[in-house]
Design a protein around this motif. Structure first.
Motif, short mmCIF file in Angstrom:
data_model
loop_
_atom_site.label_atom_id
_atom_site.label_comp_id
_atom_site.label_asym_id
_atom_site.label_seq_id
_atom_site.Cartn_x
_atom_site.Cartn_y
_atom_site.Cartn_z
N ALA A 138 52.97 34.54 37.41
CA ALA A 138 52.14 33.98 36.34
C ALA A 138 50.71 34.50 36.48
N GLY A 139 50.13 34.93 35.39
CA GLY A 139 48.77 35.44 35.42
C GLY A 139 48.34 35.83 34.02
N LEU A 140 47.26 36.57 33.92
CA LEU A 140 46.71 36.98 32.64
C LEU A 140 47.17 38.40 32.30
N GLY A 141 47.64 38.58 31.08
CA GLY A 141 48.06 39.90 30.64
C GLY A 141 46.87 40.84 30.53
N GLY A 142 47.14 42.12 30.74
CA GLY A 142 46.06 43.10 30.65
C GLY A 142 45.40 43.12 29.29
N ALA A 143 46.18 42.96 28.21
CA ALA A 143 45.61 42.95 26.86
C ALA A 143 44.64 41.79 26.69
N THR A 144 44.96 40.64 27.27
CA THR A 144 44.07 39.48 27.19
C THR A 144 42.76 39.76 27.92
#
Length: 271
Positions: free
Chosen positions: A205-211
């Protein structure tokens, strides 16, 4: 011929916190564009007929005028208040007027507003001006909607990002911190207080690169609306990642307002 002393300049301010100082006075923690957080004493503000009584409210934009610094006698502990010492560099509040703004937040939005104030109180030193963060705070308050939890959460996450950036502890979100390689849109990343932005293994779980790219772009352009909209699309992930950073850099395991929100949620969910 004596020269006339210039009148003190008026400045925009918000009340972050206050506490009693004597039977009739208050000590205020004010948030200003020009000087950051400052402490001021509002003499006579608790008197029934004081003009300041109905003005010195949180979340309301004020126009204030400060006098000089208080004297040693003014800052001696007040026995009526348990002997607490006044903050150093305490100003005298000469006047305050309401400068417009939205209605006082209510319900969950009120707790969200106090969360903003606690972040500023814990995260910024006094007399450390952050004009851009001041404007972000002013623009965030109207976005705290009592009946739209997602909008309120997005506004809080955007403000937390700006606070961390203004404090100098938020890494550049469009690149891996240790290698300075641009983030990949097909990889999820974490935010760590030591390693900054770092790629995560598949399935984590983490932040997507696009975000991350969109967040950095919005902050570079000082586009608060775009920043909030990006936060809205990644609320669970941002909440988890930013909470870790905030707790570390603010030196606390849980913010007071966060603990209060949890207790209120438990009460509302009880049968």
């Amino acid at each position: 011929m004596a020269t006339r002393r210039a009148a003190p300049a008026a400045m925009a301010a918000y009340v972050l916190h206050h506490h009693d100082w004597s039977e009739s006075s208050l000590i205020l923690d004010l948030w200003t564009r020009e000087h950051g957080r400052i402490a001021a004493v509002a003499k006579g503000a608790k008197r029934p007929h004081s003009q300041l009584r109905c003005v010195l409210l949180p979340f309301q934009r004020l126009t204030i005028v400060l006098g000089g610094k208080t004297t040693r006698r003014d800052t001696e502990p007040d026995p009526a208040q348990g002997g607490h010492e006044a903050p150093p560099d305490l100003h005298l509040l000469r006047g305050a007027d309401w400068a417009g703004g939205s209605a006082m937040p209510a319900g969950a939005a009120l707790l969200a507003g106090f969360h903003l104030n606690e972040l500023l109180l814990r995260g910024l030193a006094r007399h450390d001006a952050h004009p851009r963060l001041f404007e972000v705070y002013a623009a965030t308050l109207p976005r705290l909607a009592p009946h739209d939890e997602a909008q309120t959460a997005a506004a809080l996450r955007a403000f937390e990002l700006w606070l961390l950036r203004e404090s100098g502890v938020l890494p550049e979100l469009d690149r891996v911190t240790l290698t300075q390689v641009p983030v990949r849109t097909d990889v999820r990343h974490g935010l760590h207080h030591e390693t900054g932005v770092h790629p995560l293994p598949d399935g984590a779980a983490g932040l997507g690169g696009a975000t991350l790219l969109a967040l950095q772009s919005a902050m570079n352009a000082f586009d608060l609306g775009a920043l909030q909209q990006t936060c809205l699309g990644a609320l669970p992930e941002l909440r988890a990642q930013l909470r870790h950073l905030l707790h570390y850099h603010l030196g606390t395991s849980m913010l007071r307002t966060r603990a209060l929100m949890v207790e209120v949620q438990k009460l509302t969910e009880s049968p």
